[in-house]
Design a protein around this motif. Structure first.
Motif, PDB file in Angstrom:
ATOM      1  N   LYS A 250      38.280  25.756  14.295  1.00 24.64           N
ATOM      2  CA  LYS A 250      37.561  25.636  13.021  1.00 24.64           C
ATOM      3  C   LYS A 250      38.237  26.452  11.926  1.00 24.64           C
ATOM      4  O   LYS A 250      38.231  26.060  10.754  1.00 24.64           O
ATOM      5  N   SER A 251      38.812  27.598  12.286  1.00 24.30           N
ATOM      6  CA  SER A 251      39.467  28.457  11.306  1.00 24.30           C
ATOM      7  C   SER A 251      40.956  28.161  11.156  1.00 24.30           C
ATOM      8  O   SER A 251      41.670  28.908  10.477  1.00 24.30           O
ATOM      9  N   ALA A 252      41.418  27.089  11.801  1.00 25.39           N
ATOM     10  CA  ALA A 252      42.811  26.623  11.652  1.00 25.39           C
ATOM     11  C   ALA A 252      43.825  27.705  12.008  1.00 25.39           C
ATOM     12  O   ALA A 252      44.793  27.938  11.278  1.00 25.39           O
ATOM     13  N   MET A 253      43.610  28.361  13.145  1.00 23.80           N
ATOM     14  CA  MET A 253      44.559  29.358  13.598  1.00 23.80           C
ATOM     15  C   MET A 253      45.645  28.720  14.460  1.00 23.80           C
ATOM     16  O   MET A 253      45.429  27.701  15.111  1.00 23.80           O
ATOM     17  N   PHE A 254      46.807  29.346  14.476  1.00 24.59           N
ATOM     18  CA  PHE A 254      47.923  28.903  15.306  1.00 24.59           C
ATOM     19  C   PHE A 254      47.465  28.834  16.768  1.00 24.59           C
ATOM     20  O   PHE A 254      46.807  29.755  17.252  1.00 24.59           O
ATOM     21  N   PRO A 255      47.768  27.756  17.499  1.00 22.96           N
ATOM     22  CA  PRO A 255      48.556  26.587  17.108  1.00 22.96           C
ATOM     23  C   PRO A 255      47.690  25.388  16.687  1.00 22.96           C
ATOM     24  O   PRO A 255      48.168  24.269  16.697  1.00 22.96           O
ATOM     25  N   LEU A 256      46.430  25.640  16.343  1.00 16.40           N
ATOM     26  CA  LEU A 256      45.513  24.564  15.941  1.00 16.40           C
ATOM     27  C   LEU A 256      45.375  24.498  14.420  1.00 16.40           C
ATOM     28  O   LEU A 256      44.371  24.013  13.907  1.00 16.40           O
ATOM     29  N   HIS A 257      46.402  24.962  13.717  1.00 14.78           N
ATOM     30  CA  HIS A 257      46.339  25.059  12.261  1.00 14.78           C
ATOM     31  C   HIS A 257      46.765  23.782  11.549  1.00 14.78           C
ATOM     32  O   HIS A 257      46.633  23.686  10.326  1.00 14.78           O
ATOM     33  N   ILE A 258      47.230  22.789  12.259  1.00 17.47           N
ATOM     34  CA  ILE A 258      47.912  21.665  11.622  1.00 17.47           C
ATOM     35  C   ILE A 258      46.999  20.779  10.784  1.00 17.47           C
ATOM     36  O   ILE A 258      47.468  20.033   9.926  1.00 17.47           O
ATOM     37  N   TRP A 259      45.678  20.858  10.994  1.00 19.10           N
ATOM     38  CA  TRP A 259      44.778  19.957  10.275  1.00 19.10           C
ATOM     39  C   TRP A 259      44.485  20.425   8.850  1.00 19.10           C
ATOM     40  O   TRP A 259      44.205  19.603   7.971  1.00 19.10           O
ATOM     41  N   LEU A 260      44.534  21.743   8.611  1.00 17.21           N
ATOM     42  CA  LEU A 260      44.054  22.263   7.328  1.00 17.21           C
ATOM     43  C   LEU A 260      44.899  21.828   6.129  1.00 17.21           C
ATOM     44  O   LEU A 260      44.337  21.398   5.111  1.00 17.21           O
TER      45      LEU A 260
END
Length: 645
Positions: A250-260
């Motif tokens: 939800k907070s778009a942190m590495f490595p899930l940051h690609i959506w923001l």
């Protein structure tokens, strides 16, 4: 009248606005939808500010601490005695602070959108979606239990999907909405599993009871959940790591940051609301809500520290090369949230837990105002020049004096220049890092210099750099009407003033905070590094020249790699298309087609063939039936004679 008696109106008012505008807006409130939605939010905001005043000032601390109050609680689904999903409202320092952040920023977005979105075909729908998002976020921060927060967590995801994909006729917006929704759903699966593990082992979903049981080292629940678990890691560690995965998504942190960054395809005011001040800080708020439990599991706090630090540095590096002003701000948001998370995590290395908690939420508080100001300022610029690209801007300071002034204030705040708000909160984070982990501190110091550089690169590229484009005043609306200017002024005042609030006195881990004293000597290096970053931006971008291009050429492949965001999107596409689709999906499709469908088709073919073979038995001809009848009698008679012998 006690303020707790009407507290439920704060989230319910935006919900009422969503229902009213969603059902009747396009037909009955075509022009007045924005005013109606804004008035509803204004009432909710005034109630939130009054609640904060009553909670912090009038009631104040009791026995040296601010009490947690549950003015409303309803057992919605009860599974067993003590285990139920409740719908309630929790007022404590963190939730009351978030009430103010969500309502104030949402109100500013509502007001700004009156001018920015004027003339849009789905104007009423837009305001309905804003109401749904605000309700969802308010429900999230006021939740009394971890499953209630998950319900509103998912509602926030739905709301963001609707707002990011508001321009549904644009393929890029639709793709961005799907990308945000899918990436965060994978993270939310981890969150859900973590919730189930915590609930199963603590016997409750309620935050207060859960924290009490899992932090009491003498309790049976604590002994069970901290024992050796899967792969030698305790059950508590797995649960907290899974919960954090939801927050990181939800907070778009590495490595899930690609959506923001792609989410910037939505209307710019939406970016200010969702992706700067409220939704993306939900992960920070989630960790803060369970912080006493995280404090007893140092390994997961170390994970949070390094994820936050890596995200902060990586996003800052990428922001230095982006040319779309909204994407620069998007990566800036990722970087600042990384600051908040590693502030929560560094106490794993020491004992300054109260400092880290307070510093993180203080930066969340100040960041909400100056980052929403940056996004709304960017929206004003985009509204004026009709482009997001910095290459098509420059020299706008005289054409947009108010936007120029307020944008400069926001840039100073995020760069950590005193006496702006960002200076105070960022210094507390740096002090926490210095006291607990010197390596994280020095990395944060470098990141703060990068922040000053890319923000003033953006500022100089927009308002200075070169001669202004053709004067739009002759056939254009200028900086917009009062509805676009007023939020900029209010947020600019907040970006200057909120840093002087004695935040530690009101919000702390134990409810009885003490001021965090920062020596002046400690602040000299961060401010000097920020000034160096601003100086470099001035040299490269104050006036149009070839230095940035020469520097990019000198860096060669490194610059290209950074500009391409370290090819994270390409990596995800490779994993998705080449490995998952080709390695898993295609074999699964072959099995489904040839084995599953083939088996069913084979059964159908056998059935058909048998049917063809025996259908003559049911021909409808009396002669045939008579023949079969007498044939059967003869056969039975023969059998009878055979057995009689």
């Amino acid at each position: 009248m006690n303020y707790t008696t009407y507290i439920a109106l704060i989230p319910l008012l935006p919900l009422a606005g969503f229902v009213l505008l969603g059902l009747f807006g396009q037909r009955h409130f075509t022009r007045s939808a924005g005013i109606l939605g804004t008035l509803i939010l204004l009432i909710a905001t005034l109630l939130a500010l009054y609640t904060a005043y009553q909670y912090f000032i009038v009631t104040g601390a009791v026995n040296g601490a601010y009490a947690a109050i549950e003015p409303f609680k309803y057992a919605w689904l009860e599974f067993s005695p003590g285990m139920s999903i409740d719908m309630g409202i929790l007022l404590d320092p963190a939730s009351v602070m978030m009430l103010v952040v969500v309502t104030v920023v949402s109100l500013m977005v509502h007001v700004f959108s009156l001018g920015y979105m004027k003339g849009e075909e789905r104007f009423a729908t837009y305001y309905a979606f804003l109401g749904l998002f605000t309700f969802s976020m308010l429900g999230l921060v006021l939740s009394t239990n971890i499953f209630q927060i998950y319900i509103f967590w998912e509602l926030v995801g739905v709301s963001s999907f609707l707002l990011i994909g508001f321009y549904y006729d644009r393929p890029a917006a639709v793709a961005a909405a799907k990308k945000a929704f899918i990436v965060t759903r994978f993270a939310d699966l981890g969150f859900l599993i973590g919730i189930l593990i915590l609930a199963f082992n603590s016997g409750t979903l309620d935050f207060g009871i859960l924290i009490q049981r899992l932090t009491d080292t003498q309790s049976l629940q604590w002994m069970q959940i901290t024992g050796t678990g899967f792969l030698g890691v305790s059950i508590l560690s797995w649960a907290l790591a899974l919960v954090f995965i939801g927050g990181a998504g939800k907070s778009a942190m590495f490595p899930l940051h690609i959506w923001l960054p792609d989410a910037m395809e939505g209307p710019t005011p939406v970016s200010a609301l969702i992706h700067a001040a409220t939704m993306v800080v939900a992960g920070v708020y989630l960790v803060a809500r369970l912080y006493p439990v995280y404090l007893i599991e140092g390994t997961i706090l170390q994970l949070i520290t390094w994820i936050g630090a890596i995200s902060a540095f990586l996003a800052a590096i990428i922001a230095c090369t982006q040319t779309d002003i909204k994407r620069v701000l998007a990566y800036s948001t990722i970087s600042q949230i990384g600051y908040m998370l590693f502030a929560l995590g560094v106490p794993a290395y020491g004992d300054a837990s109260n400092t880290g908690y307070t510093a993180s939420l203080f930066h969340l508080f100040t960041h909400a105002f100056f980052k929403s100001l940056l996004f709304l300022g960017a929206g004003s610029v985009i509204h004026f020049v009709h482009t997001n690209e910095m290459a098509n801007m420059g020299g706008l300071r005289k054409l947009m004096p108010l936007t120029h002034f307020t944008f400069l204030i926001a840039c100073m705040a995020i760069a950590g220049i005193p006496p702006f708000a960002g200076f105070f909160s960022k210094e507390e984070i740096l002090l926490t890092a210095w006291e607990n982990n010197k390596l994280i501190y020095y990395g944060a110091l470098v990141t703060s210099g990068l922040t000053a550089f890319y923000m003033f690169r953006l500022y100089f590229s927009i308002f200075w750099n070169k001669t202004a484009p053709p004067n739009h005043h002759t056939d254009h609306h200028g900086e917009g009407n009062w509805s676009m200017k007023l939020p900029l002024l209010i947020l600019a005042l907040a970006a200057v003033g909120v840093g002087f609030i004695p935040f530690a006195h009101y919000v702390s881990i134990n409810g009885s905070g003490s001021p965090i004293l920062i020596p002046i000597s400690f602040s000299i290096p961060p401010v000097l590094i920020a000034l160096v970053g601003i100086g470099l931006a001035y040299i490269l971008y104050y006036r149009e020249n070839d230095r940035p291009q020469r520097l990019a050429t000198a860096l060669g492949g490194l610059h290209k790699t950074i500009k391409q965001k370290f090819y994270f999107d390409e990596l995800y596409l490779f994993v998705t298309k080449k490995i998952i689709f080709n390695g898993i999906a295609k074999p699964a499709a072959w099995i489904d087609k040839h084995l599953v469908d083939g088996t069913m088709n084979g059964l159908g073919w056998v059935t058909t063939r048998v049917s063809v073979s025996i259908k003559a038995w049911q021909s409808g001809r009396i002669q045939s039936y008579t023949l079969y009848f007498f044939g059967g009698i003869i056969a039975l008679a023969a059998l009878f004679i055979y057995w009689w012998k």
